[in-house]
Design a protein around this motif. Structure first.
Motif, mmCIF file in Angstrom:
data_model
loop_
_atom_site.group_PDB
_atom_site.id
_atom_site.type_symbol
_atom_site.label_atom_id
_atom_site.label_comp_id
_atom_site.label_asym_id
_atom_site.label_seq_id
_atom_site.Cartn_x
_atom_site.Cartn_y
_atom_site.Cartn_z
ATOM 1 N N ASN A 1 0.943 -1.315 -0.090
ATOM 2 C CA ASN A 1 -0.072 -0.041 -0.187
ATOM 3 C C ASN A 1 0.941 1.442 0.081
ATOM 4 N N ASP A 2 1.780 1.347 -0.915
ATOM 5 C CA ASP A 2 2.753 2.590 -0.903
ATOM 6 C C ASP A 2 2.172 3.313 -2.200
ATOM 7 N N GLN A 3 1.280 4.435 -1.748
ATOM 8 C CA GLN A 3 0.550 5.365 -2.700
ATOM 9 C C GLN A 3 1.730 5.686 -3.874
ATOM 10 N N ARG A 4 2.826 6.350 -3.298
ATOM 11 C CA ARG A 4 3.737 7.117 -4.412
ATOM 12 C C ARG A 4 4.075 6.232 -5.362
ATOM 13 N N PHE A 5 4.249 5.001 -4.984
ATOM 14 C CA PHE A 5 4.946 3.800 -6.042
ATOM 15 C C PHE A 5 3.725 3.146 -6.972
ATOM 16 N N ILE A 6 2.362 3.212 -6.225
ATOM 17 C CA ILE A 6 1.137 2.888 -7.078
ATOM 18 C C ILE A 6 0.933 3.908 -8.036
ATOM 19 N N LYS A 7 1.213 5.187 -7.864
ATOM 20 C CA LYS A 7 0.944 6.361 -8.652
ATOM 21 C C LYS A 7 1.990 6.257 -9.825
ATOM 22 N N GLN A 8 3.120 5.982 -9.553
ATOM 23 C CA GLN A 8 4.253 5.807 -10.565
ATOM 24 C C GLN A 8 4.047 4.568 -11.593
ATOM 25 N N SER A 9 3.583 3.431 -10.680
ATOM 26 C CA SER A 9 3.173 2.292 -11.609
ATOM 27 C C SER A 9 2.096 2.720 -12.591
ATOM 28 N N TYR A 10 1.275 3.439 -12.398
ATOM 29 C CA TYR A 10 -0.224 3.863 -13.216
ATOM 30 C C TYR A 10 0.548 4.597 -14.368
ATOM 31 N N PHE A 11 1.503 5.301 -14.216
ATOM 32 C CA PHE A 11 2.106 6.311 -15.222
ATOM 33 C C PHE A 11 2.733 5.250 -16.276
ATOM 34 N N TYR A 12 3.717 4.468 -15.568
ATOM 35 C CA TYR A 12 4.549 3.652 -16.506
ATOM 36 C C TYR A 12 3.427 2.495 -17.359
ATOM 37 N N LEU A 13 2.508 1.946 -16.623
ATOM 38 C CA LEU A 13 1.404 1.232 -17.423
ATOM 39 C C LEU A 13 0.605 2.124 -18.426
ATOM 40 N N LYS A 14 0.177 3.316 -18.223
ATOM 41 C CA LYS A 14 -0.298 4.146 -19.214
ATOM 42 C C LYS A 14 0.753 4.406 -20.626
ATOM 43 N N GLU A 15 1.812 4.464 -19.990
ATOM 44 C CA GLU A 15 2.962 4.431 -21.186
ATOM 45 C C GLU A 15 3.097 3.034 -22.097
ATOM 46 N N LEU A 16 2.954 1.958 -21.609
ATOM 47 C CA LEU A 16 2.893 0.778 -22.036
ATOM 48 C C LEU A 16 1.723 0.624 -22.961
ATOM 49 N N GLU A 17 0.409 0.905 -22.518
ATOM 50 C CA GLU A 17 -0.793 0.870 -23.058
ATOM 51 C C GLU A 17 -0.676 1.670 -24.348
ATOM 52 N N PHE A 18 -0.141 2.662 -24.244
ATOM 53 C CA PHE A 18 -0.033 3.918 -25.217
ATOM 54 C C PHE A 18 0.775 3.249 -26.394
ATOM 55 N N GLN A 19 1.874 2.723 -26.084
ATOM 56 C CA GLN A 19 2.823 2.131 -27.009
ATOM 57 C C GLN A 19 2.043 0.885 -27.867
ATOM 58 N N ILE A 20 1.291 0.123 -27.208
ATOM 59 C CA ILE A 20 0.722 -1.048 -27.900
ATOM 60 C C ILE A 20 -0.662 -0.532 -28.571
ATOM 61 N N GLY A 21 -1.040 0.575 -28.245
ATOM 62 C CA GLY A 21 -2.141 1.186 -28.779
ATOM 63 C C GLY A 21 -3.343 0.658 -28.331
ATOM 64 N N ASN A 22 -3.341 0.360 -26.895
ATOM 65 C CA ASN A 22 -4.642 -0.049 -26.296
ATOM 66 C C ASN A 22 -5.243 1.286 -25.261
ATOM 67 N N LEU A 23 -6.078 2.096 -26.188
ATOM 68 C CA LEU A 23 -6.636 3.344 -25.711
ATOM 69 C C LEU A 23 -7.323 3.097 -24.377
ATOM 70 N N PRO A 24 -8.250 2.329 -24.511
ATOM 71 C CA PRO A 24 -9.333 2.220 -23.158
ATOM 72 C C PRO A 24 -8.164 2.025 -22.062
#
Length: 667
Positions: free
Chosen positions: A329-352
């Motif tokens: 339950n480390d909120q700072r790293f959860i937030k950072q992981s959302y940022f990196y996951l967003k970058e991954l989905e953007f690269q593979i074109g999964n917009l939703p």
């Protein structure tokens, strides 16, 4: 306790920062081994049913080792230590156990109860002076205040503890306190203040710490420098920390400094080198079960690969980072992981999915940023209030000190004036006493002078006057007058001699004698003086033997020398009985000429000798044929000799009378 890494968690819409510590007696990697060792010692004590101060110390150390790990175990051992201390009346153990109980309430989130416990201990320590325990208490109090976000009180307790540690030369304790403050500043982005405290802690560890203390402090200085953007300073302290950690073989901290080094190369955009150092850190972490450090390592891998644009390599680290962050339950790293996951989905074109992660990132960022800003604002306000209060206290102290200095100056001035007045009074009294003494001397001198004039001078002169009147009136014939001539001559000579002595003595009392030295022939003056007193010597049938054969030339005042010899030879005749002898001899060296006038008279006993040169009262005795004296002769001789840089020595009670020795220096 030294503060290490920080992280944030959101609870009930408020931001609380959680602090991880290591203890000076056992670093994080070795705490389990330390506890095992303490448990073994405790078991041995339990088997022997022994309750001693050492037993209590082990219980307190065990309680301390469970801080931030297991509050129940902390409380269990603290209670046992307290009960044992009370049974054996061990004050130090009782206080330390009570501090640990306060720590327990602080750890379980009951800062009010913790504060009550700490304050009750503080009252006892203020009565019983014990700086080490007082510093330990203030350290725990400051942490409790920081946990409860009472920043001002936290600073107040910390700096009080630092002041006591410094005054009692507790360098290790001061270093720990400085390091803790450095962490507090760093966690609130006050990098300059953090660096100042870290540097002081580092200098103190250089005196009193071990390699681990120095390595951790230098590692945190490097981390602070990185966040500050001072890469040059970061490089220096990373290298220093690595050197010290190599001596400790502490795997957890070696992995951490490798990760700090990796961050340094990320900042330098040297991603391959950064990757190499983070891989070294990760390989060490695989030997250690520490989820939080694994989380940080995965975050750094994700950042490096994304910057290298190698998203497929970044993906497993991002997913692992997200999983671990949710697990603890480390909120700072959860937030950072959302940022990196967003970058991954953007690269593979999964917009939703990208939009979902973007919204999650934005929402959590808003919470953390708002909470962080509120927390930082509260911190800065509290720090500002603390600084303002310290400035007020400083100004008040300076004002009091200035007032005290003014009072002290007035007191000193008054004392100086009093001292001067006392000295003047004393001097006046002394002068008055001296004036009274001199007046007494003058009166005594006056009385003596009038006595001499009235008796020693007046009598022979009156006799002479009467004879002359008788002769004038032809009451006596010329033949009778001629017969009386020797007696008249004797009276006139005595009066002249006495008058000369009296004049010279009076001159000496007024400091009016001045020597006018010239080349003088002592031999001639001695012979002339003997001739003057030949009749006196003949009357008592005294033989004067002059054994001075050589001629001695000295620098001396002529008249003074004549007076000296007249007085000394006259004295010798006066105190030598009929048929006695007076011997005058001399000696000469390259330094001085010595004249001795020795007689076979009555000598001088000690009582008489002590009175001869008494300045307060003139002393005179009658001769062997009741000859009178004024008591001035020897005093005049001594005074005249001193004026001519010469000495008079008397040998009283010699076997054959007295011996007067004159020593005249050669020039």
């Amino acid at each position: 306790m030294i503060l290490l890494f920080n992280f944030y968690s959101i609870a009930k819409e408020r931001l609380f920062f959680i602090l991880i510590f290591f203890f000076s007696s056992s670093h994080l990697i070795s705490q389990t081994n330390t506890r095992d060792s303490l448990q073994l010692k405790l078991k041995l004590f339990s088997e022997n049913a022994a309750e001693t101060t050492e037993y209590v110390s082990i219980l307190n150390k065990l309680a301390h080792s469970y801080r931030f790990i297991n509050p129940d175990s902390l409380k269990f051992y603290a209670d046992k230590a307290l009960n044992s201390s009370q049974r054996i009346s061990y004050f130090d153990g009782e206080i330390e156990a009570s501090i640990r109980q306060g720590d327990y309430y602080s750890d379980i989130g009951n800062p009010k109860k913790a504060d009550e416990v700490y304050k009750s201990i503080q009252n006892q320590l203020l009565i019983n002076e014990h700086p080490k325990l007082l510093v330990e208490l203030l350290k725990s109090m400051s942490l409790n205040h920081f946990f409860n976000e009472d920043i001002k009180k936290g600073f107040d307790s910390s700096y009080k503890a630092i002041s006591i540690a410094k005054n009692n030369n507790l360098k290790k304790t001061e270093a720990t306190l400085r390091h803790n403050l450095g962490y507090v500043y760093w966690s609130n982005n006050l990098y300059d203040e953090a660096q100042e405290e870290y540097i002081i802690a580092d200098s103190l560890w250089n005196i009193s710490g071990d390699a681990m203390d120095l390595a951790i402090t230098k590692s945190n200085i490097a981390l602070n420098a990185l966040d500050k953007g001072d890469l040059k300073m970061a490089r220096v302290y990373i290298d220093k920390s690595i050197d010290f950690l190599a001596k400790t073989q502490n795997l957890l901290w070696i992995s951490r400094i490798y990760r700090v080094n990796a961050r340094y190369f990320v900042a330098k955009r040297m991603f391959d080198t950064a990757l190499s150092w983070n891989q070294k850190s990760d390989s060490i972490l695989k030997l250690i079960d520490n989820p939080r450090d694994e989380l940080q390592a995965n975050e750094l891998f994700s950042k490096i690969y994304i910057n290298k644009n190698e998203l497929k390599k970044a993906e497993p680290y991002i997913l692992e980072m997200h999983s671990l962050a949710k697990k603890i339950n480390d909120q700072r790293f959860i937030k950072q992981s959302y940022f990196y996951l967003k970058e991954l989905e953007f690269q593979i074109g999964n917009l939703p999915k990208m939009i979902t992660y973007q919204r999650a990132f934005d929402s959590l960022s808003l919470k953390i940023n708002v909470a962080g800003k509120i927390n930082n604002l509260k911190f800065l306000r509290a720090k500002q209030e603390f600084d303002k209060e310290q400035l007020r206290i400083k100004l008040e102290n300076e004002k009091k000190l200035s007032q005290q200095k003014s009072v002290n100056r007035v007191i000193v001035f008054a004392l100086i004036i009093s001292l001067i007045i006392a000295m003047l009074i004393r001097q006046n009294n002394s002068n008055q006493k001296e004036a009274n003494r001199k007046l007494k001397e003058i009166n005594s001198t006056k009385d003596r002078i009038f006595s001499i004039i009235g008796h020693d001078l007046k009598t022979p002169l009156n006799t002479l006057k009467e004879l002359l009147e008788l002769f004038k009136d032809k009451a006596i014939s010329p033949k009778e007058m001629i017969a009386l001539t020797p007696r008249i001559q004797n009276n006139v000579d005595y009066s002249t001699f006495t008058l000369n002595n009296l004049l010279y003595w009076a001159q000496s009392q007024m400091d009016g004698i001045r020597a006018d030295p010239s080349k003088m022939n002592i031999t001639k003056i001695v012979a002339d003086t003997i001739a003057v007193f030949s009749i006196e010597a003949l009357k008592k049938n005294i033989q004067i033997r002059n054994k001075i054969t050589a001629e001695y030339i000295v620098d001396f005042d002529c008249e003074h020398l004549r007076i000296i010899f007249r007085n000394l030879i006259s004295n010798a005749i006066k105190f030598t009985p009929n048929n006695g002898e007076i011997e005058i001899c001399s000696d000469s060296t390259s330094i001085h000429t010595t004249i001795k006038i020795c007689d076979t008279g009555i000598g001088i006993d000690e009582n008489t000798y002590s009175k001869l040169f008494n300045q307060d009262k003139m002393y005179s005795t009658k001769g062997t044929n009741n000859e009178k004296g004024t008591g001035l002769g020897l005093s005049i001789c001594k005074e005249l000799l001193q004026k001519n840089n010469s000495l008079l020595k008397i040998e009283p009670n010699s076997p054959n009378g007295s011996c007067f020795i004159i020593t005249i220096p050669k020039t």
